[in-house]
Enzyme design. Structure first.
Site, PDB file in Angstrom:
ATOM      1  CG  ASP A 101      -6.937 -24.552   8.541  1.00 49.98           C
ATOM      2  OD1 ASP A 101      -7.536 -23.905   7.890  1.00 49.98           O
ATOM      3  OD2 ASP A 101      -7.703 -24.318   9.746  1.00 49.98           O
ATOM      4  CE1 TYR A 207     -10.511 -19.142  10.468  1.00 53.98           C
ATOM      5  CE2 TYR A 207     -12.149 -20.453  11.803  1.00 53.98           C
ATOM      6  CZ  TYR A 207     -11.261 -20.462  10.645  1.00 53.98           C
ATOM      7  OH  TYR A 207     -10.872 -21.395   9.796  1.00 53.98           O
ATOM      8  CG  HIS A 273      -7.572 -25.452   3.119  1.00 59.42           C
ATOM      9  ND1 HIS A 273      -6.664 -24.478   3.382  1.00 59.42           N
ATOM     10  CD2 HIS A 273      -8.163 -25.864   4.330  1.00 59.42           C
ATOM     11  CE1 HIS A 273      -6.603 -24.308   4.686  1.00 59.42           C
ATOM     12  NE2 HIS A 273      -7.426 -25.234   5.112  1.00 59.42           N
TER      13      HIS A 273
END
Length: 294
Positions: A101, A207, A273
């Site tokens: 990730d 982010y 994921h």
């Protein structure tokens, strides 16, 4: 299993670092992503430590590691700097780097910029920067799947991510990306890590600090100029492990041949994921087999 050491780095942060195995063995660094900690690798650490020196930090902003205030402290160059400073601190020159990730995003960047330090690269469900940005313009399904990034960038959500808000985040945003179930003790660990003062804001700042452009689903957005320019190849032997049930990062992210000349892809069809702990045996086996051949 492994001990958690508190290490102060010249980059201005203190990181909790899981370290296992004999320092005389080949070093491998494991970088976690959002919204996790070194525990992403809880199944791989003891296995790899049998014949490797394993180093798995809680990255800046996560768990009990330092959480500097301000989005600018979470641009990708900062965790890359932490990684190299941590290796220096431990007396490690060249090493194998694995990332999942956001940890994988950092690993791609670190490998591109530091071939003299990073000998081999292992990526787990983490997009290559050029392939990802291109897909956000050219692949409608990937663009749709990445709209959560825009939500995460909205600082208004932070005030709701405390107390009962963390339970909601776990049950909705997080749980929908998990294939299979999650144990009570693991949920408790997330709640503890996310509940640290300032943790959710610091984690989401990764982010907010990213330069990746996420157009709206129907937006005719202007393409970043760099998408049309040449992009340097990854020079290291690279293993990409992919849980094919990932709902956020789609198989288009595996179109890597142009950018990764020495590429091995291990597809885990029934993994999502969070494949390092959803399908730990398959991930560990893929890493072991590839390391043995490289």
């Amino acid at each position: 299993m492994e001990e958690l050491q508190r290490i102060a780095l010249p980059t201005g942060v203190e990181l909790d670092v899981a370290i296992a195995g004999d320092p005389a063995n080949p070093p491998i660094f494991l970088l976690h992503g959002f919204p996790e900690s070194h525990r992403t690798w809880r199944h791989q650490i003891p296995e790899l430590a049998k014949d490797h020196y394993v180093v798995a930090p809680d990255q800046r902003g996560f768990a009990r590691s330092s959480k500097p205030e301000g989005v600018e402290n979470y641009t990708p160059d900062k965790p890359v700097g932490d990684l190299l400073a941590l290796a220096d601190h431990l007396g490690v020159d060249r090493f194998t780097l694995a990332g999942h990730d956001w940890g994988g995003a950092i690993a791609w960047m670190a490998a591109l910029q530091n071939p003299q330090r990073i000998a081999r690269l292992i990526i787990v469900n983490a997009p290559h920067p050029k392939v990802f940005q291109k897909s956000l313009f050219d692949d409608p399904a990937q663009r749709k799947g990445s709209q959560y990034i825009t939500r995460f960038r909205d600082t208004r959500i932070d005030q709701g991510l405390i107390g009962a808000g963390l339970e909601r985040f776990f049950a909705s945003t997080f749980a929908q990306h998990i294939v299979g179930g999650i144990a009570g003790e693991d949920k408790a660990a997330y709640m503890d890590e996310w509940g640290q003062p300032g943790a959710m804001t610091a984690m989401l700042n990764w982010y907010r600090a990213s330069s990746i452009v996420v157009p709206k689903p129907d937006e005719d957005a202007e393409r970043p100029a760099w998408l049309g320019a040449p992009f340097p190849p990854i020079t290291q032997p690279t293993l990409v492990i992919w849980g094919m049930q990932d709902k956020a990062l789609l198989p288009v992210q595996l179109e890597l041949d142009e950018f990764v000349p020495d590429l091995t892809i291990a597809r885990i069809e029934d993994g999502g994921h969070f494949v390092p702990w959803e399908k730990p045996e398959a991930v560990t086996a893929a890493i072991r087999e590839w390391l043995a051949g490289h």
